[in-house]
Design an enzyme around this catalytic site. Structure first.
Site, PDB file in Angstrom:
ATOM      1  CB  CYS A 189       2.924  10.396   1.509  1.00 33.01           C
ATOM      2  SG  CYS A 189       1.215  11.000   1.544  1.00 33.01           S
TER       3      CYS A 189
ATOM      4  CG  HIS B  51       4.252   4.520   9.142  1.00 29.97           C
ATOM      5  ND1 HIS B  51       3.553   3.534   8.483  1.00 29.97           N
ATOM      6  CD2 HIS B  51       4.566   5.429   8.185  1.00 29.97           C
ATOM      7  CE1 HIS B  51       3.442   3.837   7.198  1.00 29.97           C
ATOM      8  NE2 HIS B  51       4.048   4.993   6.986  1.00 29.97           N
TER       9      HIS B  51
ATOM     10  CG  HIS C 101       8.006   7.567   5.233  1.00 29.70           C
ATOM     11  ND1 HIS C 101       7.668   7.213   3.955  1.00 29.70           N
ATOM     12  CD2 HIS C 101       6.898   7.319   5.977  1.00 29.70           C
ATOM     13  CE1 HIS C 101       6.406   6.797   3.923  1.00 29.70           C
ATOM     14  NE2 HIS C 101       5.916   6.852   5.146  1.00 29.70           N
TER      15      HIS C 101
ATOM     16  NE  ARG D 239      -1.003   2.481   2.963  1.00 30.08           N
ATOM     17  CZ  ARG D 239      -0.449   3.584   3.456  1.00 30.08           C
ATOM     18  NH1 ARG D 239      -0.412   4.707   2.757  1.00 30.08           N
ATOM     19  NH2 ARG D 239       0.126   3.576   4.658  1.00 30.08           N
ATOM     20  CG  ASP D 240       3.198   4.270   3.053  1.00 25.69           C
ATOM     21  OD1 ASP D 240       2.937   5.200   2.261  1.00 25.69           O
ATOM     22  OD2 ASP D 240       3.656   4.466   4.188  1.00 25.69           O
TER      23      ASP D 240
ATOM     24  CG  ASN E 185       6.953   3.266   4.178  1.00 25.60           C
ATOM     25  OD1 ASN E 185       6.501   3.544   3.075  1.00 25.60           O
ATOM     26  ND2 ASN E 185       6.295   3.473   5.296  1.00 25.60           N
TER      27      ASN E 185
HETATM   28  P1  HMG Z   1     -12.774  14.803  -2.076  1.00 24.99           P
HETATM   29  O1  HMG Z   1     -12.475  15.147  -3.484  1.00 24.99           O
HETATM   30  O2  HMG Z   1     -12.907  15.908  -1.080  1.00 24.99           O
HETATM   31  O3  HMG Z   1     -14.024  13.802  -1.954  1.00 24.99           O
HETATM   32  O4  HMG Z   1     -11.629  13.818  -1.584  1.00 24.99           O
HETATM   33  P2  HMG Z   1     -15.546  13.957  -2.212  1.00 24.99           P
HETATM   34  O5  HMG Z   1     -16.243  13.358  -1.038  1.00 24.99           O
HETATM   35  O6  HMG Z   1     -15.893  15.361  -2.608  1.00 24.99           O
HETATM   36  O7  HMG Z   1     -15.738  13.005  -3.484  1.00 24.99           O
HETATM   37  C1  HMG Z   1     -15.129  13.274  -4.723  1.00 24.99           C
HETATM   38  C2  HMG Z   1     -15.212  12.039  -5.576  1.00 24.99           C
HETATM   39  O8  HMG Z   1     -14.439  10.978  -4.989  1.00 24.99           O
HETATM   40  C3  HMG Z   1     -16.626  11.494  -5.724  1.00 24.99           C
HETATM   41  O9  HMG Z   1     -16.705  10.878  -6.998  1.00 24.99           O
HETATM   42  C4  HMG Z   1     -16.688  10.411  -4.680  1.00 24.99           C
HETATM   43  O10 HMG Z   1     -17.637   9.414  -4.946  1.00 24.99           O
HETATM   44  C5  HMG Z   1     -15.277   9.841  -4.754  1.00 24.99           C
HETATM   45  P3  HMG Z   1     -17.376  11.643  -8.253  1.00 24.99           P
HETATM   46  O11 HMG Z   1     -18.772  11.977  -7.810  1.00 24.99           O
HETATM   47  O12 HMG Z   1     -16.533  12.862  -8.488  1.00 24.99           O
HETATM   48  O13 HMG Z   1     -17.305  10.620  -9.346  1.00 24.99           O
HETATM   49  N1  HMG Z   1     -14.866   9.196  -3.503  1.00 24.99           N
HETATM   50  C6  HMG Z   1     -14.368   7.943  -3.461  1.00 24.99           C
HETATM   51  N2  HMG Z   1     -14.116   7.018  -4.415  1.00 24.99           N
HETATM   52  C7  HMG Z   1     -13.614   5.838  -4.005  1.00 24.99           C
HETATM   53  N3  HMG Z   1     -13.333   5.545  -2.701  1.00 24.99           N
HETATM   54  C8  HMG Z   1     -13.569   6.449  -1.732  1.00 24.99           C
HETATM   55  C9  HMG Z   1     -14.118   7.698  -2.105  1.00 24.99           C
HETATM   56  N4  HMG Z   1     -14.469   8.787  -1.396  1.00 24.99           N
HETATM   57  C10 HMG Z   1     -14.924   9.692  -2.275  1.00 24.99           C
HETATM   58  N5  HMG Z   1     -13.299   6.140  -0.463  1.00 24.99           N
HETATM   59  C11 HMG Z   1     -10.986  11.937  -0.254  1.00 24.99           C
HETATM   60  C12 HMG Z   1     -11.623  13.308  -0.261  1.00 24.99           C
HETATM   61  C13 HMG Z   1     -10.749  11.586   1.211  1.00 24.99           C
HETATM   62  C14 HMG Z   1     -11.896  10.926  -0.904  1.00 24.99           C
HETATM   63  C15 HMG Z   1      -9.642  12.036  -1.030  1.00 24.99           C
HETATM   64  O14 HMG Z   1      -8.917  13.114  -0.544  1.00 24.99           O
HETATM   65  C16 HMG Z   1      -8.812  10.794  -0.924  1.00 24.99           C
HETATM   66  O15 HMG Z   1      -9.183   9.745  -1.414  1.00 24.99           O
HETATM   67  N6  HMG Z   1      -7.618  10.897  -0.269  1.00 24.99           N
HETATM   68  C17 HMG Z   1      -6.752   9.756  -0.064  1.00 24.99           C
HETATM   69  C18 HMG Z   1      -5.323  10.166  -0.235  1.00 24.99           C
HETATM   70  C19 HMG Z   1      -4.402   9.022   0.061  1.00 24.99           C
HETATM   71  O16 HMG Z   1      -4.730   7.861  -0.095  1.00 24.99           O
HETATM   72  N7  HMG Z   1      -3.170   9.382   0.518  1.00 24.99           N
HETATM   73  C20 HMG Z   1      -2.156   8.423   0.818  1.00 24.99           C
HETATM   74  C21 HMG Z   1      -2.380   7.675   2.106  1.00 24.99           C
HETATM   75  S1  HMG Z   1      -1.912   8.564   3.605  1.00 24.99           S
HETATM   76  C22 HMG Z   1      -0.271   8.185   3.799  1.00 24.99           C
HETATM   77  O17 HMG Z   1       0.325   7.680   2.893  1.00 24.99           O
HETATM   78  C23 HMG Z   1       0.351   8.435   5.130  1.00 24.99           C
HETATM   79  C24 HMG Z   1       0.529   7.135   5.923  1.00 24.99           C
HETATM   80  O18 HMG Z   1       1.330   6.205   5.196  1.00 24.99           O
HETATM   81  C25 HMG Z   1       1.190   7.425   7.258  1.00 24.99           C
HETATM   82  C26 HMG Z   1       2.456   8.246   7.157  1.00 24.99           C
HETATM   83  O19 HMG Z   1       3.385   7.911   6.397  1.00 24.99           O
HETATM   84  O20 HMG Z   1       2.515   9.224   7.913  1.00 24.99           O
HETATM   85  C27 HMG Z   1      -0.820   6.471   6.225  1.00 24.99           C
HETATM   86 MG    MG Z   2       3.637   6.207   5.168  1.00 29.45          MG
END
Ligand code: HMG
Ligand code: MG
Length: 298
Positions: free
Chosen positions: A240, A207, A209, A15-16, A249
């Site tokens: 990320c 966690h 990096h 995933r990450d 990571n």
């Molecule tokens: P948004 O644009 O504000 O969402 O994004 P929305 O609610 O306005 O919806 C927009 C569109 O997205 C809609 O579709 C929704 O249906 C769809 P449309 O009508 O335009 O066709 N949608 C989805 N589709 C599939 N699955 C869903 C979903 N939710 C809405 N769950 C949102 C807000 C949270 C969805 C967006 O910002 C997002 O998906 N962000 C995820 C980003 C991400 O994955 N980042 C990486 C992970 S975090 C990380 O890596 C850190 C970590 O490793 C820890 C560390 O290292 O510190 C965990």
């Molecule tokens: Mg991470």
């Protein structure tokens, strides 16, 4: 406190790691990687996420990945979900655990999930209620615990506050993300000590990096605080997409070797883990070459 005798590694590479690759690998490669990680003895594996495909297109086939994975009787296949929509998709796909991901920094919360920390906790409360009702274990993340790409330093108290909220929602475990690898051993220790005082060290996962090569030192600095869960990504995959400067990571291979050296058991076969690392590096090299050919740059 003394060092733990056993550390559980949470493998986050599928995933990450793969979420941040400029090229998406096929479902078959994602499944092949996870099968090899299982064979190496990893049991807690984060296999993907159910997020907006417009935000992270590399994870779009996570349901197909889950459908093709072998059983994981000794552990769990976990997925990240940002909201109830993601939770429902994860439930339908048969995920064994879901992880919600908050931030200790407002600017990163906005960049990563397009809402404030308070709004994210409201969304996560709905996910937590649904997970509890479905009997699906819940993990929490706090990102940017040792520094934010937009806001700079982050206070340990801010991290402890978000971690406490996640535990209050029902998270069994809270992973503290040094998202951009900004930490140093002393600062990592101070942060983990503050969070441990709030939620107990047994709930904490580290966690890290490895942006500045300090991930192993940071982990080592926290191991005698009662922490015994470490996130890592095979081959040091990762980053990320919403944190510029976040490199991979910490590599699972390096963490296991370092823990072996300290006499701390992980249950992981290092030779088979190395095979998983070679498998994904080869697959990524092929995918990059294919993308370059398609773009006419190779
Ligand atoms: P948004 O644009 O504000 O969402 O994004 P929305 O609610 O306005 O919806 C927009 C569109 O997205 C809609 O579709 C929704 O249906 C769809 P449309 O009508 O335009 O066709 N949608 C989805 N589709 C599939 N699955 C869903 C979903 N939710 C809405 N769950 C949102 C807000 C949270 C969805 C967006 O910002 C997002 O998906 N962000 C995820 C980003 C991400 O994955 N980042 C990486 C992970 S975090 C990380 O890596 C850190 C970590 O490793 C820890 C560390 O290292 O510190 C965990
Ligand atoms: Mg991470």
């Amino acid at each position: 406190m003394t060092l733990p005798r056993h550390v559980r590694i949470v493998e986050v590479g599928p995933r990450d790691g793969l979420q941040n690759e400029p090229v998406a690998v096929s479902t078959a490669v994602r499944v092949g990687l996870i099968e090899r990680l299982l064979a190496a003895g990893l049991t807690s594996i984060e296999v993907g996420s159910f997020v907006s495909p417009a935000w992270v297109p590399q994870m779009v086939d996570t349901a197909a990945v889950l459908a093709r994975l072998p059983p994981n009787p000794r552990g769990r296949y976990a997925v990240l979900v940002p909201n109830l929509k993601g939770f429902r998709a994860a439930q339908e796909a048969g995920a064994g655990e879901v992880a919600i991901f908050a931030s200790a920094s407002e600017a990163f919360s906005r960049a990563n999930i397009n809402c404030s920390i308070a709004e994210s906790l409201e969304r996560f409360a709905a996910v937590a209620d649904a997970a509890r009702a479905a009997g699906i274990p819940l993990r929490g993340y706090v990102s940017c615990v040792l520094g934010c790409p937009y806001e700079g330093d982050v206070a340990p108290g801010a991290v402890a506050a978000v971690a406490s909220r996640l535990v209050g929602l029902g998270c069994d475990e809270v992973s503290l993300g040094d998202t951009i690898g900004a930490g140093t051993p002393d600062r990592a220790r101070a942060c983990v000590a503050a969070v441990a005082a709030a939620i107990g060290p047994e709930r904490i996962a580290l966690h890290c990096h490895d942006t500045r090569g300090l991930a192993l030192a940071n982990i080592r600095a926290c191991l005698d605080l009662g922490v015994s869960v470490v996130d890592a990504a095979v081959a040091g995959l990762g980053g990320c997409p919403y944190a510029q400067g976040a490199t991979g990571n910490v590599a699972t291979e390096a963490v296991v070797a370092a823990l072996d050296g300290l006499g701390i058991a992980t249950g992981i076969d290092r030779a088979r883990l190395a095979e998983a690392g070679v498998f994904i590096q080869d697959a990524l090299a092929r995918a990059r070459a294919e993308a370059a050919r398609a773009a006419g740059t190779a």
